[in-house]
Design an enzyme around this catalytic site. Sequence first.
Site, PDB file in Angstrom:
ATOM      1  CG  HIS A  95      -1.819   1.234   1.248  1.00 35.02           C
ATOM      2  ND1 HIS A  95      -2.833   1.428   0.334  1.00 35.02           N
ATOM      3  CD2 HIS A  95      -1.830   2.335   2.049  1.00 35.02           C
ATOM      4  CE1 HIS A  95      -3.438   2.571   0.582  1.00 35.02           C
ATOM      5  NE2 HIS A  95      -2.844   3.154   1.614  1.00 35.02           N
ATOM      6  CB  SER A  96       0.951   4.310   0.328  1.00 35.66           C
ATOM      7  OG  SER A  96       1.275   5.667   0.160  1.00 35.66           O
ATOM      8  CG  MET A  97       7.351   3.824   0.399  1.00 34.46           C
ATOM      9  SD  MET A  97       8.356   4.352   1.820  1.00 34.46           S
ATOM     10  CE  MET A  97       8.150   2.908   2.900  1.00 34.46           C
ATOM     11  CB  SER A 122      -3.136  -0.995  -2.269  1.00 30.71           C
ATOM     12  OG  SER A 122      -4.022  -0.210  -1.505  1.00 30.71           O
TER      13      SER A 122
END
Length: 249
Positions: A95-97, A122
């Site tokens: 998720h994200s990074m 994500s």
Amino acid sequence: MTTVASADLWVRGYHPAPDAERRLVCFPHAGGSASFYFPVSQALSEVADVSALQYPGRQDRHTEKGIDSITELADQAADALRALDDERPLTFFGHSMGAVLAFEVARRFEQDGRGPVHVFASGRRAPSTHRPENVHQRDDDGIIAEMRKLSGTDPRVLGDEELLRMVLPAIRSDYTAIETYRAEPGTRIGADVTVLVGDDDPRTSLDEARAWEQHTTGAFDLKVFPGGHFYLTDQAPAVIQLLKAHLAA
């Protein structure tokens, strides 16, 4: 070479499933920790051996210096996962990074000839897309304001001044790593890629999410959920069901 001891620092398994046919590896967001994925591990333990990465500078690794480069994070994470010596099919979820880190670790595993079969990316725009961002250059209060805005940090941390100041160096390192990351437009992996994004995510537009298709030679799919950058908090049942369907297939 990463030792087994250091691999134990990086890779956490909350509900070991050594007899499962697949392994799912989860990559936390900037400022996140392995425990963010505890509910995912619990929910999927019947269909996969779920592991989550613990980056330096947080929780039981709080005395370690954070890593401010995606390249270095990916190198060390890949070494730690290799040390598991697990030949089961791999699936990555980030998720994200963590989505970018999952992509970079997948690249390294594919160079070894045993890349993941699927990457779930994500809440993050495609690796080659770029926005000018400077959260890592803000003062402490500026970083805290960003964390509050995105609503992805445990309120107990945000409400504990002493704890918050202790983890801020690692969070700044994470923001430095992801905000200075660049990938060439032609950078691809062979794994299938599914992108998950909130329909009101201020950090990832739908066009930026679709651009992930340019980074795989495998199949591509885009799933849009109601919500913002941390849509997956409210949409956890749907996300877990999506992962379960893939892992049980």
